[in-house]
Design an enzyme around this catalytic site. Structure first.
Site, PDB file in Angstrom:
ATOM      1  N   GLU A  92     -11.269  -9.070   3.023  1.00  0.00           N
ATOM      2  CA  GLU A  92     -10.009  -8.726   3.685  1.00  0.00           C
ATOM      3  C   GLU A  92     -10.338  -8.487   5.152  1.00  0.00           C
ATOM      4  OE1 GLU A  92      -7.226  -6.199   1.709  1.00  0.00           O
ATOM      5  OE2 GLU A  92      -6.419  -5.436   3.589  1.00  0.00           O
ATOM      6  N   GLY A 107       1.180  -1.368   4.331  1.00  0.00           N
ATOM      7  CA  GLY A 107       1.631  -0.066   3.851  1.00  0.00           C
ATOM      8  C   GLY A 107       2.395   0.753   4.866  1.00  0.00           C
ATOM      9  N   HIS A 108       1.693   1.291   5.817  1.00  0.00           N
ATOM     10  CA  HIS A 108       2.248   2.333   6.681  1.00  0.00           C
ATOM     11  C   HIS A 108       3.571   1.952   7.317  1.00  0.00           C
ATOM     12  CE1 HIS A 108       2.354   4.757  10.473  1.00  0.00           C
ATOM     13  NE2 HIS A 108       2.209   5.695   9.582  1.00  0.00           N
ATOM     14  N   HIS A 150      -3.941  -4.234   7.481  1.00  0.00           N
ATOM     15  CA  HIS A 150      -4.003  -3.077   8.377  1.00  0.00           C
ATOM     16  C   HIS A 150      -3.133  -3.258   9.619  1.00  0.00           C
ATOM     17  CE1 HIS A 150      -5.848   0.857   9.125  1.00  0.00           C
ATOM     18  NE2 HIS A 150      -5.404   0.616  10.340  1.00  0.00           N
ATOM     19  N   GLY A 151      -2.117  -2.439   9.681  1.00  0.00           N
ATOM     20  CA  GLY A 151      -1.295  -2.343  10.887  1.00  0.00           C
ATOM     21  C   GLY A 151      -0.200  -3.387  11.001  1.00  0.00           C
ATOM     22  N   ARG A 155      -6.881  12.941   0.627  1.00  0.00           N
ATOM     23  CA  ARG A 155      -5.808  13.384   1.532  1.00  0.00           C
ATOM     24  C   ARG A 155      -4.451  12.787   1.176  1.00  0.00           C
ATOM     25  NH1 ARG A 155      -7.555  10.352   7.086  1.00  0.00           N
ATOM     26  NH2 ARG A 155      -9.512  11.385   6.639  1.00  0.00           N
ATOM     27  N   HIS A 156      -4.447  11.615   0.526  1.00  0.00           N
ATOM     28  CA  HIS A 156      -3.143  11.094   0.078  1.00  0.00           C
ATOM     29  C   HIS A 156      -3.174  10.805  -1.429  1.00  0.00           C
ATOM     30  CE1 HIS A 156      -5.198   7.411   1.299  1.00  0.00           C
ATOM     31  NE2 HIS A 156      -4.935   7.566   2.577  1.00  0.00           N
ATOM     32  N   HIS A 180      -5.581   3.718  -1.946  1.00  0.00           N
ATOM     33  CA  HIS A 180      -6.911   4.107  -1.480  1.00  0.00           C
ATOM     34  C   HIS A 180      -7.185   5.546  -1.900  1.00  0.00           C
ATOM     35  CE1 HIS A 180      -9.686   4.603   2.344  1.00  0.00           C
ATOM     36  NE2 HIS A 180     -10.321   4.866   1.216  1.00  0.00           N
ATOM     37  N   THR A 208      -8.387   3.918   8.207  1.00  0.00           N
ATOM     38  CA  THR A 208      -9.600   3.105   8.121  1.00  0.00           C
ATOM     39  C   THR A 208      -9.760   2.351   9.433  1.00  0.00           C
ATOM     40  OG1 THR A 208      -9.009   2.859   5.802  1.00  0.00           O
ATOM     41  CG2 THR A 208     -10.829   1.522   6.599  1.00  0.00           C
ATOM     42  N   GLU A 258      -8.641   0.669  -3.535  1.00  0.00           N
ATOM     43  CA  GLU A 258      -9.492   0.765  -2.342  1.00  0.00           C
ATOM     44  C   GLU A 258     -10.357   1.995  -2.441  1.00  0.00           C
ATOM     45  OE1 GLU A 258      -7.736   0.906   1.490  1.00  0.00           O
ATOM     46  OE2 GLU A 258      -6.484  -0.815   1.066  1.00  0.00           O
ATOM     47  N   ARG A 292      -9.269   8.328  -1.319  1.00  0.00           N
ATOM     48  CA  ARG A 292     -10.266   8.747  -0.330  1.00  0.00           C
ATOM     49  C   ARG A 292     -11.097   9.886  -0.882  1.00  0.00           C
ATOM     50  NH1 ARG A 292      -8.962   6.884   5.219  1.00  0.00           N
ATOM     51  NH2 ARG A 292     -10.750   8.144   5.794  1.00  0.00           N
ATOM     52  N   HIS A 330       0.905   6.204   1.835  1.00  0.00           N
ATOM     53  CA  HIS A 330       1.615   7.169   2.694  1.00  0.00           C
ATOM     54  C   HIS A 330       2.856   7.749   2.052  1.00  0.00           C
ATOM     55  CE1 HIS A 330      -1.528   6.826   5.448  1.00  0.00           C
ATOM     56  NE2 HIS A 330      -1.356   5.525   5.594  1.00  0.00           N
ATOM     57  N   ASN A 361       0.854  -1.192   0.000  1.00  0.00           N
ATOM     58  CA  ASN A 361       0.000   0.000   0.000  1.00  0.00           C
ATOM     59  C   ASN A 361       0.891   1.243   0.000  1.00  0.00           C
ATOM     60  OD1 ASN A 361      -1.459   2.256   1.075  1.00  0.00           O
ATOM     61  ND2 ASN A 361      -3.090   0.865   1.676  1.00  0.00           N
ATOM     62  N   ARG A 407       3.720  18.808   1.522  1.00  0.00           N
ATOM     63  CA  ARG A 407       4.308  20.008   0.942  1.00  0.00           C
ATOM     64  C   ARG A 407       3.668  20.428  -0.373  1.00  0.00           C
ATOM     65  NH1 ARG A 407       9.539  21.828   2.399  1.00  0.00           N
ATOM     66  NH2 ARG A 407       9.472  21.909   4.663  1.00  0.00           N
TER      67      ARG A 407
HETATM   68  N1  PXP Z   1      -5.850  -3.064   3.765  1.00  0.00           N
HETATM   69  C1  PXP Z   1      -6.814  -2.125   3.778  1.00  0.00           C
HETATM   70  C2  PXP Z   1      -8.174  -2.522   3.327  1.00  0.00           C
HETATM   71  C3  PXP Z   1      -6.526  -0.803   4.184  1.00  0.00           C
HETATM   72  O1  PXP Z   1      -7.498   0.117   4.196  1.00  0.00           O
HETATM   73  C4  PXP Z   1      -5.193  -0.482   4.540  1.00  0.00           C
HETATM   74  C5  PXP Z   1      -4.824   0.911   4.900  1.00  0.00           C
HETATM   75  O2  PXP Z   1      -5.620   1.427   5.843  1.00  0.00           O
HETATM   76  C6  PXP Z   1      -4.238  -1.494   4.517  1.00  0.00           C
HETATM   77  C7  PXP Z   1      -4.584  -2.778   4.129  1.00  0.00           C
HETATM   78  C8  PXP Z   1      -2.824  -1.224   4.892  1.00  0.00           C
HETATM   79  O3  PXP Z   1      -2.740  -0.903   6.233  1.00  0.00           O
HETATM   80  P1  PXP Z   1      -1.372  -0.349   6.817  1.00  0.00           P
HETATM   81  O4  PXP Z   1      -1.068   0.906   6.047  1.00  0.00           O
HETATM   82  O5  PXP Z   1      -1.695  -0.106   8.245  1.00  0.00           O
HETATM   83  O6  PXP Z   1      -0.333  -1.407   6.616  1.00  0.00           O
END
Ligand code: PXP
Length: 249
Positions: free
Chosen positions: A156, A221-222, A199-200, A54-55, A48, A106, A75, A50, A15, A12, A23
């Protein structure tokens, strides 16, 4: 014992766009990150778009559709605006996520059970257009059954509660959340749904999830974009890949 089937890694890149947008301007470029991720062995790219942009921007999605060799997992919220965009691009996969303007990320899964009729109608044209439809949901039997009834191809499972409990040091809760993810992966798979998790996830939390035999894809991603600051994106992805592969053996 034979190895489990290949576990896909979706990267992902949202970010990278967050940093760019801090910037304005053009860098860091999410498309460049996507190509680097591809070279590092990513099986797909997730972005994603949105409602508030925002990104990721509309132009990023146009660019990703042009440059990617691996599938794009697009997404989006289940809105008319996003449906039009998705049908224009026809990405490999569309993942429906809940979206609240005020949230930082999310926060939870999509409420499918209460919106079954609307979502069934919403996803029909996406499936007709050849997109694989994935629904981002909590590890909850009711939501999984509803996702199955509306005709989703993939679910997912939201790993946020598991990962949050880990980072807060609440290991009892973490293990309970992990068990929930495990049981719900098995349950969803038994209905014929393909199971992804996201996620996370971090180096510390990915292995037990990667070891679930029913899980076919992780979207991360993050953490990796943060890690890339210190060691570069490709080494960061390589390490994630090798932890996943080891867990799969
Ligand atoms: N999967 C989904 C459906 C998401 O919305 C996100 C980001 O919020 C991710 C995976 C990736 O999550 P992360 O950036 O926390 O790794």
């Amino acid at each position: 014992m034979a190895d489990l089937p290949h576990l896909r890694l979706g990267i992902n890149i949202d970010h990278v766009a967050t940093v760019r947008n801090a910037r304005g301007g053009a860098y860091p470029d999410p498309l460049r990150a996507a190509k680097l991720a591809e070279e590092a062995g990513a099986d797909g790219i997730t972005a994603h778009l949105r409602e508030d942009r925002r990104h990721i921007s509309d132009a990023d999605i146009d660019g990703l559709m042009d440059v990617l060799s691996v599938p794009l997992n697009f997404e989006m919220a289940a809105t008319d605006e996003m449906l039009k965009i998705a049908l224009r691009h026809k990405p490999h996969a569309v993942c429906l996520v809940p979206e609240k303007r005020e949230e930082r990320t999310t926060e939870g899964g999509l409420e499918v059970a209460r919106e079954e009729n609307r979502l069934a109608h919403f996803i029909a044209p996406l499936r007709d257009a050849g997109c694989r439809v994935s629904i981002f949901i909590a590890a909850d039997m009711r939501q999984i059954e509803a996702a199955n009834r509306i005709g989703a191809d993939v679910i997912e499972l939201h790993a946020g509660a598991y990962c949050d409990a880990h980072s807060e040091g609440d290991f009892k809760e973490r293990d309970a959340e992990l068990e929930r993810l495990r049981e719900m992966s098995t349950f969803a798979h038994s209905l014929g749904l393909e199971v992804h998790v996201g996620h996370g996830l971090t180096y510390d939390t990915v292995a037990p999830v990667a070891a679930f035999p029913e899980v076919r894809e992780l979207n991360i991603g993050h953490f990796l974009i943060g890690e890339a600051i210190f060691r570069g994106l490709q080494p960061a992805i390589h390490e994630m890949r090798s932890i996943m592969d080891a867990a799969r053996k």
